[in-house]
Design a protein around this motif. Structure first.
Motif, short mmCIF file in Angstrom:
data_model
loop_
_atom_site.label_atom_id
_atom_site.label_comp_id
_atom_site.label_asym_id
_atom_site.label_seq_id
_atom_site.Cartn_x
_atom_site.Cartn_y
_atom_site.Cartn_z
N GLY A 1 59.19 3.91 34.30
CA GLY A 1 59.37 4.16 35.73
C GLY A 1 59.43 2.88 36.50
O GLY A 1 59.16 1.81 36.00
N ALA A 2 59.79 2.97 37.76
CA ALA A 2 59.92 1.80 38.60
C ALA A 2 58.55 1.22 38.95
O ALA A 2 57.61 1.96 39.23
N VAL A 3 58.47 -0.09 38.90
CA VAL A 3 57.21 -0.76 39.21
C VAL A 3 57.47 -1.87 40.22
O VAL A 3 58.40 -2.66 40.06
N VAL A 4 56.63 -1.90 41.24
CA VAL A 4 56.69 -2.97 42.23
C VAL A 4 55.34 -3.67 42.25
O VAL A 4 54.31 -3.01 42.42
N SER A 5 55.37 -4.95 42.07
CA SER A 5 54.15 -5.75 42.06
C SER A 5 54.02 -6.48 43.38
O SER A 5 54.97 -7.14 43.83
N GLN A 6 52.86 -6.40 43.97
CA GLN A 6 52.61 -7.09 45.25
C GLN A 6 51.34 -7.92 45.09
O GLN A 6 50.32 -7.44 44.62
N HIS A 7 51.43 -9.16 45.51
CA HIS A 7 50.24 -9.99 45.50
C HIS A 7 50.29 -11.09 46.54
O HIS A 7 51.39 -11.44 46.99
N PRO A 8 49.15 -11.55 47.00
CA PRO A 8 47.83 -11.17 46.48
C PRO A 8 47.40 -9.80 46.98
O PRO A 8 47.99 -9.26 47.91
N SER A 9 46.42 -9.23 46.35
CA SER A 9 45.92 -7.93 46.79
C SER A 9 44.98 -8.08 47.97
O SER A 9 44.81 -7.15 48.77
N ARG A 10 44.40 -9.25 48.05
CA ARG A 10 43.43 -9.49 49.12
C ARG A 10 43.46 -10.98 49.44
O ARG A 10 43.49 -11.82 48.54
N VAL A 11 43.46 -11.31 50.72
CA VAL A 11 43.45 -12.71 51.11
C VAL A 11 42.68 -12.87 52.41
O VAL A 11 42.82 -12.05 53.33
N ILE A 12 41.88 -13.92 52.43
CA ILE A 12 41.15 -14.30 53.65
C ILE A 12 41.65 -15.69 54.05
O ILE A 12 41.68 -16.59 53.20
N CYS A 13 42.04 -15.84 55.28
CA CYS A 13 42.53 -17.15 55.71
C CYS A 13 41.95 -17.49 57.08
O CYS A 13 41.45 -16.62 57.80
N LYS A 14 42.04 -18.75 57.40
CA LYS A 14 41.54 -19.21 58.69
C LYS A 14 42.61 -19.07 59.76
O LYS A 14 43.82 -19.15 59.48
N SER A 15 42.19 -18.88 60.99
CA SER A 15 43.13 -18.81 62.11
C SER A 15 44.00 -20.05 62.15
O SER A 15 43.53 -21.16 61.95
N GLY A 16 45.27 -19.83 62.40
CA GLY A 16 46.20 -20.93 62.51
C GLY A 16 46.93 -21.27 61.24
O GLY A 16 47.93 -22.00 61.27
#
Lengths: 115, 104
Positions: free
Chosen positions: A1-16
């Motif tokens: 079946g069709a598979v779509v990979s997305q990453h990162p699953s989680r990210v924390i970044c600083k403003s700006g």
């Protein structure tokens, strides 16, 4: 079946800072990819539609300079959140389809937190 | 654009019960799909059903295009059916979803 990979699953970044999210179709050539944003306990809101090799079409109210979308190949689309601010914190999801296919395959989503 | 409305917004079932979720759309559609979003956020395409009836295990869906609605039936519900069910028309217009909780 069709598979779509997305990453990162989680990210924390600083403003700006800027954050790039990748969406890859692993076993089919995605002529069209979509990017959505989802706030907690709400529905998906379409942000933009990207076709391989052409500029993305943004939905009304979505800042194209803020959310840069690139669909450089038939298997990869990227969403870059530029100069992120806390209000950009959200769950971002991609989906992909191809000419002749019915339905859409979704990535697993990216939870972005801007601190 | 097409407006998509889903009902009920929330549904709580006991395991083993059956349920029907509804999706109304404001104009004719050529593309109607049902999705399930699990508690971890993953969306799964359940049915592509612009018209007619389809069945997949305990799930089935019917779209009556002339009357602008679609129904998703869940039979013998299981706790793993919990999550949010969305319908979407062309143009990627999603309804607000039905949040289903199946209790053991």
């Amino acid at each position: 079946g069709a598979v779509v990979s997305q990453h990162p699953s989680r990210v924390i970044c600083k403003s700006g800072t800027s954050v790039k999210i990748e969406c890859r179709s692993l076993d089919f050539q995605a002529t069209t990819m979509f990017w959505y944003r989802q706030f907690p306990k709400q529905s998906l809101m379409l942000m933009a539609t990207s076709n391989e090799g052409s500029k993305a079409t943004y939905e009304q109210g979505v800042e194209k300079d803020k959310f840069l979308i690139n669909h450089a190949s038939l298997t990869l689309s990227t969403l870059t959140v530029t100069s992120a601010h806390p209000e950009d914190s959200s769950f971002y999801i991609c989906s992909a389809t191809a000419t002749g296919r019915y339905g859409y395959t979704f990535g697993s989503g990216t939870r972005l937190t801007v601190v | 654009g097409i407006q998509v409305e889903q009902s009920p917004p929330d549904l709580i079932l006991q395991e083993g019960a059956n349920s029907t979720l509804r999706c109304n759309f404001s104009d004719s559609v050529n593309n109607l799909q049902w999705f399930h979003q699990n508690p971890w956020g993953q969306l799964i395409n359940l049915f592509y059903i612009p018209s007619g009836t389809k069945q997949n295990g305990r799930l089935s869906a019917t779209t009556v295009a002339t009357e602008r609605y679609s129904l998703l039936y869940i039979s013998s519900s299981q706790t793993t059916d919990s999550g949010v069910y969305f319908c979407a028309s062309e143009g990627q217009r999603f309804g607000a979803g039905t949040r289903l909780t199946v209790k053991p």
